[in-house]
Design a protein around this motif. Structure first.
Motif, PDB file in Angstrom:
ATOM      1  N   UNK A  41      16.503 -25.071 -74.853  1.00 49.30           N
ATOM      2  CA  UNK A  41      16.650 -25.853 -73.613  1.00 49.30           C
ATOM      3  C   UNK A  41      15.630 -25.491 -72.531  1.00 49.30           C
ATOM      4  N   UNK A  42      15.063 -24.272 -72.598  1.00 48.57           N
ATOM      5  CA  UNK A  42      14.102 -23.843 -71.576  1.00 48.57           C
ATOM      6  C   UNK A  42      12.866 -23.248 -72.259  1.00 48.57           C
ATOM      7  N   UNK A  43      11.923 -24.086 -72.696  1.00 49.62           N
ATOM      8  CA  UNK A  43      10.704 -23.583 -73.349  1.00 49.62           C
ATOM      9  C   UNK A  43       9.967 -22.597 -72.442  1.00 49.62           C
ATOM     10  N   UNK A  44       9.409 -21.505 -73.005  1.00 52.32           N
ATOM     11  CA  UNK A  44       8.754 -20.487 -72.184  1.00 52.32           C
ATOM     12  C   UNK A  44       7.420 -20.931 -71.595  1.00 52.32           C
ATOM     13  N   UNK A  45       6.817 -22.001 -72.130  1.00 55.54           N
ATOM     14  CA  UNK A  45       5.584 -22.520 -71.537  1.00 55.54           C
ATOM     15  C   UNK A  45       5.413 -23.985 -71.920  1.00 55.54           C
ATOM     16  N   UNK A  46       4.640 -24.692 -71.122  1.00 55.45           N
ATOM     17  CA  UNK A  46       4.229 -26.059 -71.387  1.00 55.45           C
ATOM     18  C   UNK A  46       2.753 -26.193 -71.065  1.00 55.45           C
ATOM     19  N   UNK A  47       2.093 -27.126 -71.709  1.00 57.86           N
ATOM     20  CA  UNK A  47       0.687 -27.350 -71.392  1.00 57.86           C
ATOM     21  C   UNK A  47       0.364 -28.833 -71.489  1.00 57.86           C
ATOM     22  N   UNK A  48      -0.690 -29.220 -70.825  1.00 55.42           N
ATOM     23  CA  UNK A  48      -1.145 -30.605 -70.850  1.00 55.42           C
ATOM     24  C   UNK A  48      -2.038 -30.836 -72.057  1.00 55.42           C
ATOM     25  N   UNK A  49      -2.455 -32.064 -72.234  1.00 54.23           N
ATOM     26  CA  UNK A  49      -3.567 -32.351 -73.133  1.00 54.23           C
ATOM     27  C   UNK A  49      -4.848 -31.836 -72.488  1.00 54.23           C
ATOM     28  N   UNK A  50      -5.922 -31.818 -73.248  1.00 52.85           N
ATOM     29  CA  UNK A  50      -7.211 -31.448 -72.665  1.00 52.85           C
ATOM     30  C   UNK A  50      -7.872 -32.707 -72.099  1.00 52.85           C
ATOM     31  N   UNK A  51      -8.580 -32.513 -70.992  1.00 51.87           N
ATOM     32  CA  UNK A  51      -9.322 -33.591 -70.357  1.00 51.87           C
ATOM     33  C   UNK A  51     -10.684 -33.052 -69.939  1.00 51.87           C
ATOM     34  N   UNK A  52     -11.568 -33.951 -69.590  1.00 53.64           N
ATOM     35  CA  UNK A  52     -12.952 -33.561 -69.309  1.00 53.64           C
ATOM     36  C   UNK A  52     -13.109 -33.097 -67.861  1.00 53.64           C
ATOM     37  N   UNK A  53     -13.872 -32.047 -67.693  1.00 51.61           N
ATOM     38  CA  UNK A  53     -14.325 -31.612 -66.365  1.00 51.61           C
ATOM     39  C   UNK A  53     -15.845 -31.575 -66.367  1.00 51.61           C
ATOM     40  N   UNK A  54     -16.434 -31.594 -65.182  1.00 52.74           N
ATOM     41  CA  UNK A  54     -17.883 -31.461 -65.028  1.00 52.74           C
ATOM     42  C   UNK A  54     -18.153 -30.427 -63.951  1.00 52.74           C
ATOM     43  N   UNK A  55     -18.998 -29.461 -64.274  1.00 49.88           N
ATOM     44  CA  UNK A  55     -19.446 -28.489 -63.273  1.00 49.88           C
ATOM     45  C   UNK A  55     -20.862 -28.846 -62.853  1.00 49.88           C
ATOM     46  N   UNK A  56     -21.050 -29.109 -61.566  1.00 52.31           N
ATOM     47  CA  UNK A  56     -22.372 -29.378 -61.014  1.00 52.31           C
ATOM     48  C   UNK A  56     -22.716 -28.218 -60.085  1.00 52.31           C
ATOM     49  N   UNK A  57     -23.535 -27.289 -60.598  1.00 55.69           N
ATOM     50  CA  UNK A  57     -23.803 -26.015 -59.929  1.00 55.69           C
ATOM     51  C   UNK A  57     -22.485 -25.270 -59.756  1.00 55.69           C
ATOM     52  N   UNK A  58     -21.958 -25.157 -58.537  1.00 53.82           N
ATOM     53  CA  UNK A  58     -20.709 -24.415 -58.334  1.00 53.82           C
ATOM     54  C   UNK A  58     -19.532 -25.333 -58.019  1.00 53.82           C
ATOM     55  N   UNK A  59     -19.718 -26.632 -58.124  1.00 52.89           N
ATOM     56  CA  UNK A  59     -18.680 -27.596 -57.806  1.00 52.89           C
ATOM     57  C   UNK A  59     -18.105 -28.189 -59.093  1.00 52.89           C
ATOM     58  N   UNK A  60     -16.771 -28.282 -59.152  1.00 54.46           N
ATOM     59  CA  UNK A  60     -16.109 -28.804 -60.343  1.00 54.46           C
ATOM     60  C   UNK A  60     -15.468 -30.155 -60.039  1.00 54.46           C
ATOM     61  N   UNK A  61     -15.608 -31.064 -61.002  1.00 57.97           N
ATOM     62  CA  UNK A  61     -14.941 -32.365 -60.937  1.00 57.97           C
ATOM     63  C   UNK A  61     -14.035 -32.475 -62.158  1.00 57.97           C
ATOM     64  N   UNK A  62     -12.762 -32.828 -61.916  1.00 60.72           N
ATOM     65  CA  UNK A  62     -11.788 -32.933 -62.999  1.00 60.72           C
ATOM     66  C   UNK A  62     -11.343 -34.385 -63.152  1.00 60.72           C
ATOM     67  N   UNK A  63     -11.312 -34.856 -64.390  1.00 63.34           N
ATOM     68  CA  UNK A  63     -10.844 -36.206 -64.665  1.00 63.34           C
ATOM     69  C   UNK A  63      -9.405 -36.154 -65.177  1.00 63.34           C
ATOM     70  N   UNK A  64      -8.581 -37.102 -64.688  1.00 66.91           N
ATOM     71  CA  UNK A  64      -7.173 -37.206 -65.065  1.00 66.91           C
ATOM     72  C   UNK A  64      -6.907 -38.588 -65.663  1.00 66.91           C
ATOM     73  N   UNK A  65      -5.942 -38.703 -66.580  1.00 65.27           N
ATOM     74  CA  UNK A  65      -5.629 -40.024 -67.139  1.00 65.27           C
ATOM     75  C   UNK A  65      -5.029 -40.938 -66.073  1.00 65.27           C
ATOM     76  N   UNK A  66      -5.507 -42.162 -66.022  1.00 62.51           N
ATOM     77  CA  UNK A  66      -4.992 -43.118 -65.036  1.00 62.51           C
ATOM     78  C   UNK A  66      -3.549 -43.482 -65.390  1.00 62.51           C
ATOM     79  N   UNK A  67      -2.611 -43.322 -64.468  1.00 66.60           N
ATOM     80  CA  UNK A  67      -1.228 -43.750 -64.737  1.00 66.60           C
ATOM     81  C   UNK A  67      -1.164 -45.224 -65.097  1.00 66.60           C
ATOM     82  N   UNK A  68      -0.211 -45.580 -65.942  1.00 69.17           N
ATOM     83  CA  UNK A  68      -0.086 -46.959 -66.395  1.00 69.17           C
ATOM     84  C   UNK A  68       0.547 -47.864 -65.352  1.00 69.17           C
ATOM     85  N   UNK A  69       1.109 -47.300 -64.293  1.00 68.23           N
ATOM     86  CA  UNK A  69       1.582 -48.091 -63.158  1.00 68.23           C
ATOM     87  C   UNK A  69       0.440 -48.278 -62.165  1.00 68.23           C
TER      88      UNK A  69
END
Length: 372
Positions: A63-91
């Motif tokens: 009833x209480x799993x010790x951990x959960x994780x997401x799927x993997x998604x793409x990130x981009x590092x431009x020098x020291x700045x990170x951009x993360x992409x998330x799946x667009x909600x279907x709503x």
């Protein structure tokens, strides 16, 4: 936001192969879904900590799993700045007019992933604006400008983060030694270098100016330092051995970046205080009537399905069998409650070596949408 962790997988210039159900070696996905990531973690965990495997699986399917994780998604590092992409909600986001403009509707439907800042603005902030619509239309008509807000945030750059290629392969028949020529498709993530010698690190290697890779979120409902250290070890082994397919050819190897402190943008996202719905960051499966009945009664639910299958690669026995197929809710599916999910038993018939599971444990983000 205790016990939330961000894990980045930096593939550098290495290729990877993430197979798709029913397609074969000639196609690859650009990322690894949560159930495949779970399988990689657990199969490696079984080799390193066999004495703990049974109790861990029992806890995960409890009833209480010790951990959960997401799927993997793409990130981009431009020098020291990170951009993360998330799946667009279907709503649709708040304030989006579904019958406003056919050009906008077509362009919007093509957007599968959103930069974190856009995702948060649309689904936790003011919602969709007329300026957003104008920019999406301008891009669809090849009139977009680098000065536009969405363009600056990388809204239309997802396709630049990776490329695919076909690698020629030859297999030999074990008995006749007859050769069979075929192709394997692989994905390679964006990796751009500066020509300047000053970009070299102390080790003599050049540091990429822009680097794309994969990331996933990991959550422990309760602090569990021992399990966390074990998963770090498992991921370190996977980094050396590779993840996904074609590992014997060197594909899928990465450098592990376990982010010690959750970035503020992610903390803000997870702490959203006024949700009326939840959007999946993982695949989700459950056969329990209570959760399924909630979905059935939710008139605002929006979801898609994926058929998940594949092969059992059982290291202790060397036996390979096709797993039972299971249908799961896809990332981006939206429900009125945070779905929980559980493990799906996909053990093949007449396979008695050990049980085989597919993870349907859900991880979702809180959102606010216009309700019907």
């Amino acid at each position: 936001m205790d016990n939330w962790y961000l894990v980045r997988l930096d593939f550098g210039q290495n290729v990877a192969h993430f197979g798709r159900v029913g397609i074969g070696l000639e196609e690859t996905s650009d990322r690894l879904p949560s159930d495949s990531l779970f399988s990689a973690l657990i199969s490696t965990y079984a080799r390193i900590y066999p004495e703990h495997l049974g109790s861990l699986l029992d806890a995960i399917n409890g009833p209480k799993p010790p951990f959960r994780h997401s799927s993997t998604f793409i990130y981009v590092r431009n020098q020291e700045t990170y951009r993360y992409y998330l799946p667009k909600p279907l709503s649709f986001p708040k304030n989006y007019q579904t019958d406003d403009n056919l050009t906008l509707t077509k362009a919007y439907k093509k957007l599968a992933y959103l930069p974190l800042e856009v995702w948060q603005s649309w689904y936790q902030g003011e919602g969709f604006t007329k300026a957003d619509g104008d920019e999406i239309i301008a891009h669809a008509q090849a009139q977009s400008s680098q000065e536009n807000r969405l363009q600056k945030l990388g809204m239309f750059d997802y396709g630049k983060t990776h490329r695919t290629a076909k690698l020629p392969k030859v297999s030999l028949d074990r008995i006749t030694q007859a050769s069979n020529f075929y192709h394997t498709k692989v994905v390679q993530f964006q990796c751009e270098f500066k020509e300047a010698e000053s970009q070299k690190t102390q080790s003599g290697k050049r540091q990429p100016e822009k680097q794309a890779g994969l990331y996933f979120l990991l959550h422990f409902p309760q602090a569990n330092p021992e399990l966390m250290d074990q998963l770090k070890t498992v991921l370190s082994v996977l980094a050396d051995e590779g993840i996904g397919g074609e590992r014997s050819s060197g594909a899928g190897r990465f450098t592990l970046d376990w982010v010690k402190t959750l970035p503020e943008a992610w903390r803000s996202l997870l702490q959203f205080a006024k949700p009326n719905a939840y959007s999946l960051l993982s695949l989700f499966w459950n056969d329990q009537k209570d959760e399924l009945s909630q979905i059935k009664e939710d008139k605002n639910a929006r979801y898609e399905f994926q058929d998940r299958g594949g092969w059992v690669s059982s290291s202790p026995t060397g036996i390979q069998e096709r797993r039972k197929k299971v249908r799961m809710f896809s990332e981006g599916s939206v429900f009125a409650f945070p779905p929980q999910g559980r493990l799906a038993d996909v053990t093949p018939p007449r396979f008695n070596a050990h049980p085989v599971y597919r993870s349907g444990l859900a991880l979702s983000l809180p959102i606010s949408i216009d309700l019907q």
